[in-house]
Design an enzyme around this catalytic site. Structure first.
Site, PDB file in Angstrom:
ATOM      1  N   ASN A   9     -13.491 -25.442  13.857  1.00 43.34           N
ATOM      2  CA  ASN A   9     -12.732 -24.946  12.863  1.00 43.34           C
ATOM      3  C   ASN A   9     -12.972 -24.758  11.948  1.00 43.34           C
ATOM      4  O   ASN A   9     -12.859 -26.009  10.886  1.00 43.34           O
ATOM      5  CB  ASN A   9     -10.859 -26.140  13.160  1.00 43.34           C
ATOM      6  CG  ASN A   9     -10.206 -25.752  12.270  1.00 43.34           C
ATOM      7  OD1 ASN A   9     -10.199 -24.775  11.695  1.00 43.34           O
ATOM      8  ND2 ASN A   9      -9.073 -26.729  12.261  1.00 43.34           N
ATOM      9  N   LYS A  11     -11.922 -23.274   8.890  1.00 44.46           N
ATOM     10  CA  LYS A  11     -10.125 -23.954   8.143  1.00 44.46           C
ATOM     11  C   LYS A  11     -10.392 -22.931   6.768  1.00 44.46           C
ATOM     12  O   LYS A  11     -11.084 -21.996   7.620  1.00 44.46           O
ATOM     13  CB  LYS A  11     -10.901 -25.423   7.350  1.00 44.46           C
ATOM     14  CG  LYS A  11     -10.705 -26.882   8.145  1.00 44.46           C
ATOM     15  CD  LYS A  11     -10.581 -28.018   8.341  1.00 44.46           C
ATOM     16  CE  LYS A  11     -10.413 -28.654   9.270  1.00 44.46           C
ATOM     17  NZ  LYS A  11      -9.780 -30.220   8.869  1.00 44.46           N
ATOM     18  N   HIS A  98      -2.269 -28.073  13.807  1.00 45.55           N
ATOM     19  CA  HIS A  98      -2.978 -28.478  12.934  1.00 45.55           C
ATOM     20  C   HIS A  98      -2.292 -29.288  12.127  1.00 45.55           C
ATOM     21  O   HIS A  98      -1.078 -28.942  11.032  1.00 45.55           O
ATOM     22  CB  HIS A  98      -3.503 -27.656  12.313  1.00 45.55           C
ATOM     23  CG  HIS A  98      -5.386 -28.652  11.651  1.00 45.55           C
ATOM     24  ND1 HIS A  98      -5.350 -29.068  10.827  1.00 45.55           N
ATOM     25  CD2 HIS A  98      -6.087 -29.090  12.577  1.00 45.55           C
ATOM     26  CE1 HIS A  98      -6.568 -30.499  10.584  1.00 45.55           C
ATOM     27  NE2 HIS A  98      -7.164 -29.684  12.095  1.00 45.55           N
ATOM     28  N   GLU A 100      -2.886 -30.461   8.820  1.00 41.78           N
ATOM     29  CA  GLU A 100      -3.120 -29.829   7.548  1.00 41.78           C
ATOM     30  C   GLU A 100      -2.106 -28.453   7.593  1.00 41.78           C
ATOM     31  O   GLU A 100      -1.416 -28.755   6.915  1.00 41.78           O
ATOM     32  CB  GLU A 100      -4.557 -29.053   7.755  1.00 41.78           C
ATOM     33  CG  GLU A 100      -5.428 -29.802   7.023  1.00 41.78           C
ATOM     34  CD  GLU A 100      -7.142 -29.593   7.504  1.00 41.78           C
ATOM     35  OE1 GLU A 100      -7.286 -28.625   7.536  1.00 41.78           O
ATOM     36  OE2 GLU A 100      -7.219 -30.646   7.762  1.00 41.78           O
ATOM     37  N   GLU A 170      -5.875 -35.078  17.619  1.00 41.81           N
ATOM     38  CA  GLU A 170      -6.636 -34.957  15.876  1.00 41.81           C
ATOM     39  C   GLU A 170      -5.851 -36.281  15.777  1.00 41.81           C
ATOM     40  O   GLU A 170      -5.222 -36.355  14.883  1.00 41.81           O
ATOM     41  CB  GLU A 170      -6.824 -34.019  15.380  1.00 41.81           C
ATOM     42  CG  GLU A 170      -7.747 -32.287  15.960  1.00 41.81           C
ATOM     43  CD  GLU A 170      -7.794 -31.525  14.907  1.00 41.81           C
ATOM     44  OE1 GLU A 170      -9.265 -31.318  15.431  1.00 41.81           O
ATOM     45  OE2 GLU A 170      -7.256 -31.395  13.676  1.00 41.81           O
ATOM     46  N   GLY A 176     -11.679 -35.760   8.446  1.00 47.14           N
ATOM     47  CA  GLY A 176     -12.380 -35.518   6.935  1.00 47.14           C
ATOM     48  C   GLY A 176     -12.721 -36.447   6.397  1.00 47.14           C
ATOM     49  O   GLY A 176     -13.303 -36.495   5.002  1.00 47.14           O
ATOM     50  N   SER A 214     -13.585 -35.940  12.587  1.00 43.07           N
ATOM     51  CA  SER A 214     -15.211 -36.362  12.343  1.00 43.07           C
ATOM     52  C   SER A 214     -16.264 -36.944  13.836  1.00 43.07           C
ATOM     53  O   SER A 214     -16.830 -37.329  13.761  1.00 43.07           O
ATOM     54  CB  SER A 214     -15.028 -37.926  11.859  1.00 43.07           C
ATOM     55  OG  SER A 214     -13.986 -37.241  10.538  1.00 43.07           O
TER      56      SER A 214
HETATM   57  P1  13P Z   1     -13.283 -32.707  10.919  1.00 36.03           P
HETATM   58  O1  13P Z   1     -14.267 -32.918  11.928  1.00 36.03           O
HETATM   59  O2  13P Z   1     -14.150 -32.715   9.020  1.00 36.03           O
HETATM   60  O3  13P Z   1     -12.579 -34.279  10.994  1.00 36.03           O
HETATM   61  O4  13P Z   1     -11.880 -32.290  10.985  1.00 36.03           O
HETATM   62  C1  13P Z   1     -11.893 -32.207  12.175  1.00 36.03           C
HETATM   63  C2  13P Z   1     -10.551 -31.012  12.289  1.00 36.03           C
HETATM   64  O5  13P Z   1      -9.403 -30.915  11.628  1.00 36.03           O
HETATM   65  C3  13P Z   1     -10.627 -30.041  13.343  1.00 36.03           C
HETATM   66  O6  13P Z   1      -9.586 -29.197  13.491  1.00 36.03           O
END
Ligand code: 13P
Length: 255
Positions: A9, A11, A98, A100, A170, A176, A214
């Site tokens: 992903n 983003k 997601h 976010e 997640e 992150g 992560s």
């Molecule tokens: P990270 O791997 O940067 O923690 O992000 C995970 C994520 O949100 C994947 O959709």
């Protein structure tokens, strides 16, 4: 031996030229295994920014594409949104719910539910994300939260429709932050999700549930060996072709 989905992903990262150069580089690295039957048990998937879907399409027979977000209406006065019709030719998956999108863009379970239905009717595979925040985990509410998300997001779907959905766990506190759920913590929630989906759909079945938060080359293997973890959804470590490829390489040993 299991089937795995290794998904990137991106983003809001990478321009169109950067996206093209990434997929071309990754395609060359993966093509070394083109005669290896194990490759068929591994789905490699990228969710690039929507603008890169069309130019990335057709550049690799080994890599599937997905859209990071879609809107639930077919067309019309919805400035800035993406309709399924615009991306269905270039996307196999639609990432939905997601954290976010839920947090930064205040997406509700009701909207997520509509987006799942729209994706399914367009022939896209929804990849539905669920997960708890740190406060919810610390208050002992992880399972209550996930149960509520699944119930609301899957509301009104038939068991046949639910079969078509891929899920991702997640934990918001692991996204992150560099903090990964331990393989045991993740497995516990994946098992719970499997049971909840079975209850909602009324059918006992194996579910594809990816872990995200992560994931990196150093921890991917321990997570992916767990029984109910069927893949990874990777943010930060998927932006670099070396680290994304390293995760794919390690996953090939598990299928
Ligand atoms: P990270 O791997 O940067 O923690 O992000 C995970 C994520 O949100 C994947 O959709």
């Amino acid at each position: 031996m299991k089937d795995l989905i290794i998904a990137a992903n991106w983003k809001m990262n990478k321009t169109v030229p950067q996206s093209i150069s990434f997929i071309s580089d990754l395609d060359i690295r993966i093509s070394q295994w083109k005669l290896n039957p194990k490759l068929n048990k591994l789905e490699i998937l990228i969710f690039p920014p929507a603008i890169s879907l069309y130019p990335m399409n057709g550049r690799s027979e080994f890599i599937s594409l997905g859209c990071q977000n879609i809107y639930f209406e077919e067309s019309g006065a919805y400035t800035g949104e993406i309709a399924v019709d615009m991306i269905r030719e270039y996307s196999k998956y639609a990432l939905i719910g997601h954290s976010e999108r839920r947090e930064v863009f205040s997406e509700t379970d009701e909207e997520i539910n509509k987006k799942i239905k729209t994706s399914l009717s367009a022939g896209l595979t929804p990849l539905l994300c669920v997960g708890e925040t740190l406060d919810e985990r610390e208050a002992g509410n992880t399972f209550t939260k996930i149960n509520a998300q699944l119930k609301n997001d899957l509301s009104g779907l038939s068991s046949e429709e639910i079969e078509k959905i891929v899920f991702a766990y997640e934990p918001v506190w692991a996204i992150g932050t560099g903090k990964t759920a331990t393989p045991e913590q993740a497995q516990e929630v994946h098992e719970f999700i499997t049971n909840e989906i079975n209850k909602i759909s009324g059918k006992e079945n194996k579910r594809m549930i990816l872990y995200g938060g992560s994931v990196k080359p150093e921890n991917s293997k321990e997570l992916l060996t767990k029984k109910d973890i069927n893949g990874a959804l990777i943010g930060g470590a998927s932006l670099n072709v070396d680290s994304f490829f390293a995760i794919i390489e390690k996953s090939l040993e598990l299928v």
